[in-house]
Design a protein around this motif. Structure first.
Motif, PDB file in Angstrom:
ATOM      1  N   GLY A   1       6.272  10.471  17.903  1.00  0.00           N
ATOM      2  CA  GLY A   1       5.509  11.590  18.453  1.00  0.00           C
ATOM      3  C   GLY A   1       5.127  12.604  17.394  1.00  0.00           C
ATOM      4  N   TYR A   2       6.027  12.867  16.468  1.00  0.00           N
ATOM      5  CA  TYR A   2       5.754  13.842  15.410  1.00  0.00           C
ATOM      6  C   TYR A   2       4.601  13.395  14.523  1.00  0.00           C
ATOM      7  CZ  TYR A   2       6.401  16.805  11.330  1.00  0.00           C
ATOM      8  OH  TYR A   2       6.197  17.686  10.295  1.00  0.00           O
ATOM      9  N   PHE A   3       4.571  12.120  14.189  1.00  0.00           N
ATOM     10  CA  PHE A   3       3.549  11.639  13.263  1.00  0.00           C
ATOM     11  C   PHE A   3       2.231  11.246  13.926  1.00  0.00           C
ATOM     12  CE2 PHE A   3       7.242  10.932  10.436  1.00  0.00           C
ATOM     13  CZ  PHE A   3       6.810  11.723   9.385  1.00  0.00           C
ATOM     14  N   THR A   4       2.201  11.152  15.245  1.00  0.00           N
ATOM     15  CA  THR A   4       0.965  10.711  15.895  1.00  0.00           C
ATOM     16  C   THR A   4       0.205  11.815  16.612  1.00  0.00           C
ATOM     17  OG1 THR A   4       2.159  10.017  17.877  1.00  0.00           O
ATOM     18  CG2 THR A   4       1.750   8.341  16.193  1.00  0.00           C
ATOM     19  N   ASP A   5       0.852  12.926  16.939  1.00  0.00           N
ATOM     20  CA  ASP A   5       0.160  13.966  17.703  1.00  0.00           C
ATOM     21  C   ASP A   5       0.715  15.333  17.346  1.00  0.00           C
ATOM     22  OD1 ASP A   5      -1.031  15.537  19.930  1.00  0.00           O
ATOM     23  OD2 ASP A   5      -1.509  13.553  20.709  1.00  0.00           O
TER      24      ASP A   5
ATOM     25  N   ILE B   1       6.374  11.765  24.957  1.00  0.00           N
ATOM     26  CA  ILE B   1       6.713  10.530  24.252  1.00  0.00           C
ATOM     27  C   ILE B   1       8.224  10.418  24.081  1.00  0.00           C
ATOM     28  CG2 ILE B   1       6.570   9.351  22.015  1.00  0.00           C
ATOM     29  CD1 ILE B   1       3.641  10.326  21.863  1.00  0.00           C
ATOM     30  N   ALA B   2       8.873  11.505  23.701  1.00  0.00           N
ATOM     31  CA  ALA B   2      10.327  11.481  23.529  1.00  0.00           C
ATOM     32  C   ALA B   2      11.032  11.205  24.856  1.00  0.00           C
ATOM     33  CB  ALA B   2      10.809  12.792  22.924  1.00  0.00           C
ATOM     34  N   LEU B   3      10.586  11.849  25.933  1.00  0.00           N
ATOM     35  CA  LEU B   3      11.219  11.644  27.239  1.00  0.00           C
ATOM     36  C   LEU B   3      10.934  10.260  27.815  1.00  0.00           C
ATOM     37  CD1 LEU B   3      10.732  15.137  28.924  1.00  0.00           C
ATOM     38  CD2 LEU B   3      12.819  14.165  27.938  1.00  0.00           C
ATOM     39  N   ALA B   4       9.800   9.682  27.425  1.00  0.00           N
ATOM     40  CA  ALA B   4       9.464   8.338  27.910  1.00  0.00           C
ATOM     41  C   ALA B   4      10.435   7.294  27.369  1.00  0.00           C
ATOM     42  CB  ALA B   4       8.038   7.978  27.514  1.00  0.00           C
ATOM     43  N   THR B   5      11.132   7.613  26.291  1.00  0.00           N
ATOM     44  CA  THR B   5      12.087   6.645  25.740  1.00  0.00           C
ATOM     45  C   THR B   5      13.241   6.381  26.695  1.00  0.00           C
ATOM     46  OG1 THR B   5      13.351   8.362  24.574  1.00  0.00           O
ATOM     47  CG2 THR B   5      11.543   7.305  23.373  1.00  0.00           C
ATOM     48  N   ILE B   6      13.573   7.339  27.535  1.00  0.00           N
ATOM     49  CA  ILE B   6      14.728   7.178  28.427  1.00  0.00           C
ATOM     50  C   ILE B   6      14.478   6.083  29.460  1.00  0.00           C
ATOM     51  CG2 ILE B   6      16.214   8.351  30.111  1.00  0.00           C
ATOM     52  CD1 ILE B   6      15.668  10.941  28.415  1.00  0.00           C
ATOM     53  N   PRO B   7      13.422   6.171  30.283  1.00  0.00           N
ATOM     54  CA  PRO B   7      13.208   5.069  31.234  1.00  0.00           C
ATOM     55  C   PRO B   7      12.870   3.749  30.543  1.00  0.00           C
ATOM     56  CG  PRO B   7      11.406   6.643  31.378  1.00  0.00           C
ATOM     57  CD  PRO B   7      12.440   7.248  30.488  1.00  0.00           C
ATOM     58  N   ILE B   8      12.197   3.814  29.407  1.00  0.00           N
ATOM     59  CA  ILE B   8      11.860   2.581  28.694  1.00  0.00           C
ATOM     60  C   ILE B   8      13.140   1.874  28.247  1.00  0.00           C
ATOM     61  CG2 ILE B   8      10.866   1.664  26.559  1.00  0.00           C
ATOM     62  CD1 ILE B   8       8.614   3.733  26.892  1.00  0.00           C
ATOM     63  N   ALA B   9      14.080   2.609  27.681  1.00  0.00           N
ATOM     64  CA  ALA B   9      15.332   2.009  27.225  1.00  0.00           C
ATOM     65  C   ALA B   9      16.140   1.459  28.392  1.00  0.00           C
ATOM     66  CB  ALA B   9      16.158   3.030  26.449  1.00  0.00           C
ATOM     67  N   ILE B  10      16.143   2.157  29.510  1.00  0.00           N
ATOM     68  CA  ILE B  10      16.892   1.688  30.683  1.00  0.00           C
ATOM     69  C   ILE B  10      16.270   0.418  31.242  1.00  0.00           C
ATOM     70  CG2 ILE B  10      17.477   2.266  33.074  1.00  0.00           C
ATOM     71  CD1 ILE B  10      17.865   5.183  32.080  1.00  0.00           C
TER      72      ILE B  10
ATOM     73  N   GLY C   1       2.313   5.971  24.035  1.00  0.00           N
ATOM     74  CA  GLY C   1       1.629   6.885  23.118  1.00  0.00           C
ATOM     75  C   GLY C   1       0.127   6.666  23.098  1.00  0.00           C
ATOM     76  N   ARG C   2      -0.297   5.425  23.043  1.00  0.00           N
ATOM     77  CA  ARG C   2      -1.730   5.104  23.035  1.00  0.00           C
ATOM     78  C   ARG C   2      -2.373   5.469  24.377  1.00  0.00           C
ATOM     79  NH1 ARG C   2      -3.279   6.242  18.960  1.00  0.00           N
ATOM     80  NH2 ARG C   2      -1.338   6.281  17.903  1.00  0.00           N
ATOM     81  N   THR C   3      -1.662   5.279  25.469  1.00  0.00           N
ATOM     82  CA  THR C   3      -2.189   5.629  26.789  1.00  0.00           C
ATOM     83  C   THR C   3      -2.381   7.138  26.899  1.00  0.00           C
ATOM     84  OG1 THR C   3      -1.101   3.710  27.767  1.00  0.00           O
ATOM     85  CG2 THR C   3      -1.789   5.452  29.281  1.00  0.00           C
ATOM     86  N   ILE C   4      -1.425   7.893  26.400  1.00  0.00           N
ATOM     87  CA  ILE C   4      -1.561   9.357  26.415  1.00  0.00           C
ATOM     88  C   ILE C   4      -2.755   9.774  25.567  1.00  0.00           C
ATOM     89  CG2 ILE C   4      -0.491  11.514  25.655  1.00  0.00           C
ATOM     90  CD1 ILE C   4       2.213  10.255  26.424  1.00  0.00           C
ATOM     91  N   GLU C   5      -2.911   9.165  24.414  1.00  0.00           N
ATOM     92  CA  GLU C   5      -4.053   9.490  23.544  1.00  0.00           C
ATOM     93  C   GLU C   5      -5.372   9.137  24.220  1.00  0.00           C
ATOM     94  OE1 GLU C   5      -6.364  10.895  20.614  1.00  0.00           O
ATOM     95  OE2 GLU C   5      -4.199  11.181  20.751  1.00  0.00           O
ATOM     96  N   TRP C   6      -5.388   8.048  24.973  1.00  0.00           N
ATOM     97  CA  TRP C   6      -6.604   7.623  25.677  1.00  0.00           C
ATOM     98  C   TRP C   6      -6.914   8.568  26.838  1.00  0.00           C
ATOM     99  CZ3 TRP C   6      -7.034   4.949  30.583  1.00  0.00           C
ATOM    100  CH2 TRP C   6      -8.330   4.494  30.858  1.00  0.00           C
TER     101      TRP C   6
ATOM    102  N   ALA D   1      10.871  -2.770  23.691  1.00  0.00           N
ATOM    103  CA  ALA D   1      10.958  -1.364  24.115  1.00  0.00           C
ATOM    104  C   ALA D   1      10.127  -0.468  23.204  1.00  0.00           C
ATOM    105  CB  ALA D   1      12.417  -0.909  24.111  1.00  0.00           C
ATOM    106  N   PHE D   2      10.180  -0.719  21.900  1.00  0.00           N
ATOM    107  CA  PHE D   2       9.365   0.085  20.991  1.00  0.00           C
ATOM    108  C   PHE D   2       7.881  -0.176  21.227  1.00  0.00           C
ATOM    109  CE2 PHE D   2       7.290   1.177  16.960  1.00  0.00           C
ATOM    110  CZ  PHE D   2       7.650   2.507  16.903  1.00  0.00           C
ATOM    111  N   THR D   3       7.529  -1.410  21.552  1.00  0.00           N
ATOM    112  CA  THR D   3       6.140  -1.726  21.876  1.00  0.00           C
ATOM    113  C   THR D   3       5.700  -0.968  23.129  1.00  0.00           C
ATOM    114  OG1 THR D   3       6.391  -3.902  20.872  1.00  0.00           O
ATOM    115  CG2 THR D   3       4.537  -3.611  22.383  1.00  0.00           C
ATOM    116  N   MET D   4       6.588  -0.893  24.126  1.00  0.00           N
ATOM    117  CA  MET D   4       6.271  -0.118  25.333  1.00  0.00           C
ATOM    118  C   MET D   4       6.071   1.352  24.987  1.00  0.00           C
ATOM    119  SD  MET D   4       8.534  -1.585  28.493  1.00  0.00           S
ATOM    120  CE  MET D   4      10.017  -2.117  27.681  1.00  0.00           C
TER     121      MET D   4
END
Length: 172
Positions: A86-90, A99-108, A154-159, A146-149
């Motif tokens: 998130g820091y390097f992309t936006d 993006i940071a919070l999305a990692t929680i459901p993605i990891a689960i 990130g790309r969806t948010i940018e779109w 998970a990283f791909t998700m």
């Protein structure tokens, strides 16, 4: 100079381990959540399954979703990568936070998929598919997924909400 070092210094706070009482409050429910989701996925795939707590009983094998398989290490690692990504992309704080919070459901979800995948592999290929190299390799594979998700998020948010052009971004 401190403004330039603000993120790297704040990022160093991730090196400090959480107190055991907080860590256990987060980690304790994760194996149960993963075993519940694994049971549901196995049932949906037509495999007869019985779950007792963190133990998944299949026709020929019993799988235990141990504390080591809770997914907490993957969650912490993915959260760290999500913060860096998130820091390097936006530049927008809100997007970085999402993006940071999305990692929680993605990891689960990824860990639950690993548990279900281990159960499916054990059902069709035997006990060896649920342990050793295959079990370890599936952890790596699921983390990459998970990283791909996270990348897709990130790309969806940018779109959906493209960043406004700033003089700094235009100069780059």
């Amino acid at each position: 100079a401190l403004k330039v070092l603000e993120f790297p210094l704040a990022f160093l706070l991730l090196m400090i381990p959480l107190p055991a009482i907080i860590f256990n409050q987060i980690a304790f429910p994760l194996p149960l959540l993963a075993s519940r989701a694994g049971e549901a996925a196995l049932s949906l795939s037509g495999i007869p399954v019985l779950r007792e707590g963190n133990v998944i009983v299949l026709a020929h094998i019993t799988l235990e979703v141990a504390e080591a398989c809770s997914g907490i290490r993957a969650l912490v690692s993915l959260l760290t990568l999500g913060i860096v990504y998130g820091y390097f992309t936006d530049d927008r704080v809100g997007v970085r936070t999402v993006i940071a919070l999305a990692t929680i459901p993605i990891a689960i979800v990824a860990n639950a998929a690993r548990v279900a995948g281990t159960g499916i592999a054990a059902q069709y290929f035997g006990e060896r598919a649920a342990e050793g190299f295959f079990h370890t390799f599936s952890g790596w594979l699921v983390f990459v997924a998970a990283f791909t998700m996270l990348f897709v998020v990130g790309r969806t948010i940018e779109w959906l909400a493209p960043a406004q052009a700033t003089p700094r971004a235009a100069a780059a």
